[in-house]
Design a protein around this motif. Structure first.
Motif, short mmCIF file in Angstrom:
data_model
loop_
_atom_site.label_atom_id
_atom_site.label_comp_id
_atom_site.label_asym_id
_atom_site.label_seq_id
_atom_site.Cartn_x
_atom_site.Cartn_y
_atom_site.Cartn_z
N ARG A 158 0.82 -1.46 -0.06
CA ARG A 158 -0.04 0.06 -0.17
C ARG A 158 0.99 1.29 -0.02
NH1 ARG A 158 -2.15 3.52 -1.38
NH2 ARG A 158 -4.12 4.49 -0.68
N LEU A 159 1.99 1.07 0.70
CA LEU A 159 2.80 2.24 0.70
C LEU A 159 3.63 2.48 -0.42
CD1 LEU A 159 4.08 1.96 4.50
CD2 LEU A 159 2.67 4.06 3.45
N ASN A 160 4.04 1.30 -1.10
CA ASN A 160 5.28 1.34 -1.85
C ASN A 160 4.45 1.59 -3.53
OD1 ASN A 160 7.87 0.86 -3.06
ND2 ASN A 160 7.54 -1.16 -3.38
N VAL A 161 3.85 2.69 -3.79
CA VAL A 161 3.38 3.06 -4.77
C VAL A 161 4.26 3.52 -5.80
CG1 VAL A 161 1.69 4.34 -6.02
CG2 VAL A 161 1.06 3.52 -3.66
N ILE A 162 5.14 4.70 -5.16
CA ILE A 162 6.05 5.03 -6.10
C ILE A 162 7.41 5.12 -5.13
CG2 ILE A 162 7.06 7.21 -7.23
CD1 ILE A 162 4.36 8.00 -7.86
N GLY A 163 8.33 4.52 -5.49
CA GLY A 163 9.61 4.41 -4.70
C GLY A 163 10.57 5.43 -5.08
N VAL A 164 11.27 6.01 -4.07
CA VAL A 164 12.36 6.98 -4.38
C VAL A 164 13.65 6.69 -3.47
CG1 VAL A 164 13.17 9.43 -4.36
CG2 VAL A 164 10.67 8.96 -4.81
N GLU A 165 14.55 6.21 -4.13
CA GLU A 165 15.90 6.10 -3.42
C GLU A 165 16.80 7.29 -3.29
OE1 GLU A 165 19.53 2.85 -3.40
OE2 GLU A 165 17.90 2.59 -4.63
N VAL A 166 16.84 7.50 -2.00
CA VAL A 166 17.87 8.59 -1.81
C VAL A 166 19.24 8.27 -1.75
CG1 VAL A 166 18.47 10.85 -0.52
CG2 VAL A 166 16.06 10.01 -0.78
N PRO A 167 20.22 8.55 -2.70
CA PRO A 167 21.47 7.82 -2.73
C PRO A 167 22.56 8.42 -1.63
CG PRO A 167 21.36 9.33 -4.62
CD PRO A 167 20.02 9.16 -3.77
N SER A 168 23.37 7.76 -1.00
CA SER A 168 24.28 8.29 -0.22
C SER A 168 25.17 9.10 -0.48
CB SER A 168 25.14 6.89 0.37
OG SER A 168 26.05 6.55 -0.44
N LEU A 169 25.75 10.02 0.18
CA LEU A 169 26.58 10.99 -0.40
C LEU A 169 27.85 10.59 -0.99
CD1 LEU A 169 26.97 14.27 -0.29
CD2 LEU A 169 28.16 14.02 1.89
N ARG A 170 28.41 9.42 -0.84
CA ARG A 170 29.56 8.87 -1.37
C ARG A 170 29.08 8.64 -2.88
NH1 ARG A 170 28.03 5.69 2.44
NH2 ARG A 170 27.25 3.49 1.84
N GLU A 171 27.82 8.22 -3.26
CA GLU A 171 27.53 7.90 -4.55
C GLU A 171 27.37 9.27 -5.27
OE1 GLU A 171 24.75 4.20 -4.27
OE2 GLU A 171 24.32 5.13 -2.66
N ARG A 172 27.18 10.10 -4.85
CA ARG A 172 26.79 11.65 -5.34
C ARG A 172 27.92 12.73 -5.08
NH1 ARG A 172 22.59 14.65 -2.03
NH2 ARG A 172 21.97 13.08 -0.40
#
Length: 213
Positions: free
Chosen positions: A132-146
């Motif tokens: 029910r919650l996982n309609v649209i998923g957004v992954e916030v990358p770690s700082l070392r990945e950006r």
């Protein structure tokens, strides 16, 4: 991961949503379990020992017409997960101690640093609530990945903390910026912010050097 700026992303989504209600945030892992129900759904006067006679409005009602951000959703007890699922499906909540439903129009954004699929398979998180919650998923990358964000963030933090501490600091030396770029930042953006604040307080010159970091 913790410290990546999940609430910042949630606030940005709210600002751009066109919703006119409030942005309301609650950390599901920061409150005692026996208080979470009243924080989320409110309570009627005299519902329990120590309750206000007038009762209290919960976060769902505060967020009516707006956005409710549930951080660390994986910490929510199973009993409250069932109540949350009903609130999401029916668009209504019941205050603790009341049999009367309250209709709410709330956009819910949930965040977690846990693997909820594993939590579901191990019986610690309801499968129906997960979907029910996982309609649209957004992954916030770690700082070392950006890492390209590090100079932008560090500069913005420095401007804020230099102003707060009434200092004329122009920026970072090349060696200091190189050190920021090479560090792994296990605490992510929050750790970077704290490091820049500390360096700004300690800095006696016009530029932050490796010494202050």
């Amino acid at each position: 991961e913790t410290g990546t700026g999940k609430e910042v992303v949630a606030r940005a989504l709210h600002r751009r949503s066109g919703r006119t209600g409030e942005f309301v945030a609650i950390n599901c892992g920061a409150l005692p379990r026996d208080l979470l129900a009243t924080e989320l759904f409110g309570y009627e006067g005299g519902a329990f020992t120590g309750a206000r006679e007038t009762g209290a409005v919960g976060k769902f009602e505060f967020a009516d017409g707006g956005t409710l951000f549930l951080d660390e959703i994986g910490e929510l007890p199973l009993l409250l997960q069932a109540k949350l699922l009903r609130a999401l499906q029916q668009g209504e909540v019941q205050r603790v101690g009341s049999d009367t439903p309250v209709i709410v129009d709330v956009r819910v954004i949930a965040a977690t640093n846990r693997n909820l699929r594993e939590e579901v398979s191990e019986g610690r998180f309801r499968e129906d609530l997960y979907y029910r919650l996982n309609v649209i998923g957004v992954e916030v990358p770690s700082l070392r990945e950006r890492r390209e964000d590090i100079p932008v963030l560090a500069t913005a933090f420095l401007e804020r903390f230099a102003l707060a501490n009434r200092k004329e600091i122009k920026g970072f030396t090349p060696q200091a910026m190189d050190a920021l770029l090479k560090y792994s930042w296990p605490g992510n953006v929050r750790e970077l912010e704290n490091a820049v604040e500390r360096a700004a307080i300690l800095c006696l010159g016009e530029y932050i050097s490796e010494r202050e970091l």
